[in-house]
Design a protein around this motif. Sequence first.
Motif: not given
Length: 515
Positions: A137-144, A169-173, A182-188, A190-192
Amino acid sequence: MQNRFTFALCLEHMSKEDKNNGAEIADVLLIGAGIMSATLGLILKELEPNLHIEIYERLDVAAAESSDAWNNAGTGHSAFCELNYTPEKADGTIETHKAIQIAENFEISKQFWAYLLEKNLLSNPETFINEIPHISFVWGEKNVSFLEKRYQALQKCNLFEAMQFTTNPDQIAAWMPLVMNGRPADEKVAATKMDLGTDVNFGSLTRDMFNYLKDTSNVSLNFNHEVRKLKKNSDGNWEVKVKNRSTGEKKKRTAKFVFIGAGGGSLPLLEKADIPEGNGFGGFPVSGQWLRCTNIEIIAKHHAKVYGKAAVGAPPMSVPHLDTRMINGKQALLFGPYAGFSTKFLKSGSYLDLPKSIKLDNIRPMLSAGIQNLDLTKYLIDQVRQSPEDRLEALKEYLPTAELKDWELEYAGQRVQVIKRKPSGGGILEFGTEVVSAADGSIAALLGASPGASTAVSIMLDLLERCFPDKLESNAWQHKIKEMLPTYGKYLAEDNDLLKATRSRTSKILKIETE
């Protein structure tokens, strides 16, 4: 050139007695009762049932140091979710070689455990292995962007074919609701996800293996016994001085082959063995801590190993993860590990371990490696100085609604990272495992840490190739090894049909079949 040690010599002299105390000379002497010694002991006993094996452990139980579930930073390393095994190169491409190798090696470990269960050497797989999804699991454009490139690179290998990737985000949730709550809705983000992931309690597995091994003929398991000295005799055997820590009694034992599998304690013992191949090796100790969840409701709502990206300068054992584990039959939830620095080489060791390990042959490599890794030193010092509030902030990156009252600090184990001498005379800090063996194959030591336990079977196969090459090539050993490891000599990453058949068989035996 010295003659290589072989079991032919070993079996030739099985009746010879140790002149020091009248006891039979041991064919194999294992130092340390962790997963490595347990694995090697069982493999050798299956290959040569008549072997006389002695095991010495300085503590009062097996697997109390790095193999223990609370001390092990990664339980079930298979490279599905550990991002440090797939670094991004300077040209932006993803290096996958190490991840593929580790995934292949973990399949070998599963084959060996399945064999032990089929032969009733172990009884219940649920005591040591359970199905747990592995998620990156990562967040932020570069990490995604990095995670997507990693996913695409790994999809080229059949070992990772079942991996899922999403930025939804729904799939990750749905995969890990607590992480997204509780995570910001507009946060980028990604997950595998790999449903083939497992949780392995190496402490439980190790103890089960030793419980079987100690009841076989010609095997003795000695707790509270510390190996103090090792010396090679003129006849090629090893004289080992052992002290009973309970009574203070000292004795000498003689062995034809010695394996030093003492975790962080292996380096000092290798130095005492004084073999040329051990010159120049040093160790850099890293300690660890966990935040352990005490809220049963929270524990029940998270069912995955969620790994993220390590901080700059962090050692591999400090890759942050929100980790579901099964310990003593109960589900647990850990976050961390938080790294630290201690001069101890073992959790139960001495603060003098590091200074005592510095010798004339390794002082330059150790100083060189230290200078090159000043960022790591600073990182470890910063970690040691963290307050409870600092640790909570790190946890909130993975669990935004976390509260300090639901977590308590748990001390993890010690790791000693390998420092190797370079041809130039300097040193390099390596994050991995290293088998060091004598030219004649009469002694070997395992240094280092991650991925360690998860690839123990492959590591021991490497040791057999180094120390028993003649016996390994024999028809008897080849036949038995292929019985234990049906894919021995083949590569699952190159044969998709074999991979599917192997995973299907081992998953059924280990009771980790995915729905």
